[in-house]
Write a protein that holds these residues in place. Sequence first.
Motif, PDB file in Angstrom:
ATOM      1  N   ALA A 281      12.782   1.699  12.287  1.00 29.32           N
ATOM      2  CA  ALA A 281      11.963   1.821  11.483  1.00 29.32           C
ATOM      3  C   ALA A 281      11.325   0.981  10.791  1.00 29.32           C
ATOM      4  O   ALA A 281      10.059   1.212  11.564  1.00 29.32           O
ATOM      5  N   TYR A 282      11.180  -0.334  10.889  1.00 29.03           N
ATOM      6  CA  TYR A 282       9.780  -1.197  10.912  1.00 29.03           C
ATOM      7  C   TYR A 282      10.108  -2.007  11.815  1.00 29.03           C
ATOM      8  O   TYR A 282       9.009  -3.499  11.585  1.00 29.03           O
ATOM      9  N   GLY A 283      10.931  -2.684  12.720  1.00 26.45           N
ATOM     10  CA  GLY A 283      10.136  -2.813  13.736  1.00 26.45           C
ATOM     11  C   GLY A 283      10.919  -4.444  14.335  1.00 26.45           C
ATOM     12  O   GLY A 283      10.901  -5.119  14.817  1.00 26.45           O
TER      13      GLY A 283
ATOM     14  N   GLY B 139       9.117   7.184   2.864  1.00 23.72           N
ATOM     15  CA  GLY B 139       8.543   8.094   3.802  1.00 23.72           C
ATOM     16  C   GLY B 139       7.587   6.732   4.492  1.00 23.72           C
ATOM     17  O   GLY B 139       7.091   6.049   4.930  1.00 23.72           O
ATOM     18  N   GLY B 140       6.348   8.122   5.219  1.00 24.49           N
ATOM     19  CA  GLY B 140       5.867   7.408   6.589  1.00 24.49           C
ATOM     20  C   GLY B 140       4.649   5.991   5.470  1.00 24.49           C
ATOM     21  O   GLY B 140       4.182   5.382   6.709  1.00 24.49           O
ATOM     22  N   ALA B 141       3.657   6.580   4.640  1.00 28.62           N
ATOM     23  CA  ALA B 141       2.904   5.603   4.204  1.00 28.62           C
ATOM     24  C   ALA B 141       3.712   4.437   3.764  1.00 28.62           C
ATOM     25  O   ALA B 141       3.062   2.829   4.275  1.00 28.62           O
ATOM     26  N   TYR B 142       5.040   4.785   3.354  1.00 26.93           N
ATOM     27  CA  TYR B 142       6.004   3.098   3.407  1.00 26.93           C
ATOM     28  C   TYR B 142       5.642   2.886   3.917  1.00 26.93           C
ATOM     29  O   TYR B 142       5.752   1.252   4.278  1.00 26.93           O
ATOM     30  N   GLN B 143       6.772   3.118   5.236  1.00 26.80           N
ATOM     31  CA  GLN B 143       7.477   2.308   6.127  1.00 26.80           C
ATOM     32  C   GLN B 143       6.290   1.738   6.975  1.00 26.80           C
ATOM     33  O   GLN B 143       6.557   0.890   7.785  1.00 26.80           O
ATOM     34  N   GLU B 144       4.519   2.640   7.054  1.00 31.53           N
ATOM     35  CA  GLU B 144       3.720   2.209   8.263  1.00 31.53           C
ATOM     36  C   GLU B 144       3.589   0.569   7.634  1.00 31.53           C
ATOM     37  O   GLU B 144       3.420  -0.326   7.894  1.00 31.53           O
ATOM     38  N   ALA B 145       3.467   0.660   5.779  1.00 37.31           N
ATOM     39  CA  ALA B 145       3.175  -0.439   5.316  1.00 37.31           C
ATOM     40  C   ALA B 145       4.168  -1.566   4.801  1.00 37.31           C
ATOM     41  O   ALA B 145       3.804  -3.505   5.699  1.00 37.31           O
ATOM     42  N   VAL B 146       5.656  -1.450   5.752  1.00 36.57           N
ATOM     43  CA  VAL B 146       6.454  -2.337   5.438  1.00 36.57           C
ATOM     44  C   VAL B 146       6.498  -3.043   6.885  1.00 36.57           C
ATOM     45  O   VAL B 146       6.145  -3.868   6.997  1.00 36.57           O
ATOM     46  N   ARG B 147       6.123  -2.024   7.784  1.00 36.70           N
ATOM     47  CA  ARG B 147       6.100  -2.270   9.242  1.00 36.70           C
ATOM     48  C   ARG B 147       5.143  -3.216   9.496  1.00 36.70           C
ATOM     49  O   ARG B 147       4.952  -4.393  10.543  1.00 36.70           O
TER      50      ARG B 147
ATOM     51  N   ALA C 157      13.409   3.017  -6.780  1.00 35.30           N
ATOM     52  CA  ALA C 157      12.889   2.253  -6.642  1.00 35.30           C
ATOM     53  C   ALA C 157      12.792   0.643  -5.516  1.00 35.30           C
ATOM     54  O   ALA C 157      11.937   0.541  -5.194  1.00 35.30           O
ATOM     55  N   VAL C 158      14.148   0.949  -4.312  1.00 36.07           N
ATOM     56  CA  VAL C 158      13.989   0.595  -3.085  1.00 36.07           C
ATOM     57  C   VAL C 158      12.989   0.923  -2.500  1.00 36.07           C
ATOM     58  O   VAL C 158      12.216   0.113  -1.966  1.00 36.07           O
ATOM     59  N   GLY C 159      12.774   2.382  -2.031  1.00 38.03           N
ATOM     60  CA  GLY C 159      12.306   3.115  -1.597  1.00 38.03           C
ATOM     61  C   GLY C 159      10.245   2.424  -1.939  1.00 38.03           C
ATOM     62  O   GLY C 159       9.367   1.830  -1.267  1.00 38.03           O
ATOM     63  N   SER C 160      10.368   1.968  -3.100  1.00 41.09           N
ATOM     64  CA  SER C 160       9.144   1.482  -3.607  1.00 41.09           C
ATOM     65  C   SER C 160       8.463   0.739  -3.408  1.00 41.09           C
ATOM     66  O   SER C 160       7.492  -0.003  -3.627  1.00 41.09           O
ATOM     67  N   GLY C 161       9.633  -0.504  -3.047  1.00 39.99           N
ATOM     68  CA  GLY C 161       9.241  -1.863  -3.803  1.00 39.99           C
ATOM     69  C   GLY C 161       9.887  -2.096  -4.250  1.00 39.99           C
ATOM     70  O   GLY C 161       8.298  -3.625  -4.857  1.00 39.99           O
TER      71      GLY C 161
END
Length: 385
Positions: free
Chosen positions: A104-106, A58-66, A26-30
């Motif tokens: 992970a997110y900068g 995952g990579g797509a989630y982390q990129e979106a958060v970044r 749940a945390v990972g999916s926001g």
Amino acid sequence: MNDPSLPPAAGSRRSFLRRAALVGGAVGSGALLSACSSKQVSAASAEGGGGGTGLGGGGAYQEAVRKIVDGRTVQIGWTPPVLSEWYSQMEAAAFRRMGEYEDAYGVRWKWERASPTGNFNAVEQQVQTVQSWVQRKFDVVLICTGANFATMQGVYSKALAAGTKIYQFNQPVEIYPVEQLQAISSIGYDNRWQSGYLCGKYIAEKLGGQGKILEITGPPGSDWSAARQIGFEKALGEHPGLTVAGTANGGYLRQQGLSATQDLLTRDPDIQAIWGENEDMALGASQALDARGIKQWDGKAGVVVVGADGLVSGMQAIRNGKLTASLDVGSVDQAITFIDTVFHNAVLGETVAKIINVPTRVVDKGNVDYAEAYLQWALGNTRKY
């Protein structure tokens, strides 16, 4: 919320991982977390076996958060009631977790630590520190304090109104109505059933339900002491063959715990167990036993000594037979969780639970290796903020 009439079983590492795995997705999916629950928000433990090696999604989630948080700086003020071994463990774990988020997110962190000088009752300095950080427009204040609950709610309300988010950690919030808590979240454990009760139950098991106990407590009026006493007395009520032979104030400090135990042993040296409400006082009590030549518990006979914190020095004392058991109340897990909470709430704007409890565990010679390894993992972090 916890039912005060029904102390739950201790949260084991396995059960924590199972629960964390459930919420980690749940945390990972926001997803939003419900307010006023006792769920952990840490995804690290689910993925890394108790502390983790990375963040979920995952990579797509982390990129979106970044894209949202990259380059943002979060200014945090961290204020424990004293500077001690236990809080140093917590700070090291927090730095480790902050580094994972940065990689992970900068997100960038600015960390300022301040603690009152003196003892757990030196709270005026701490209130002034919080007010100073609010005036300086800090994004976040993380606080653990021995100050009066009602007084602090006013401090928190003013901070929130000024734009600084307040999160408590390691506070006995369970003895107050949750709706009165003005902090966004309180990250900790239930002092009654996850500490005091477990200590009393452990002593009862070792002594077969029969014996005299000395209690070394915190300062009079302490909320921590009041909460842990509720659980300890419930355990004693389940074992009427156990009696309290004496109680003294150890001030949550090792030297004061030593002095308090020496005084009590002078009056009655024929005791079978000592309960220190925190581990420093229990280690002081252990020294008092040694000074009198009183044998400590060897698995079959001697005085059982139990404290609550989960210190590296306590783990070493367990190995050396100078502390029978420690009630590890999660310095590392609390730190990981409050950084997770800050990131998801203050950075991403998600809703988090009002009360977030981490697991606690009884540690003795049977499981000291894994408990100490977890602490050493946190202390092995070299990153500072």
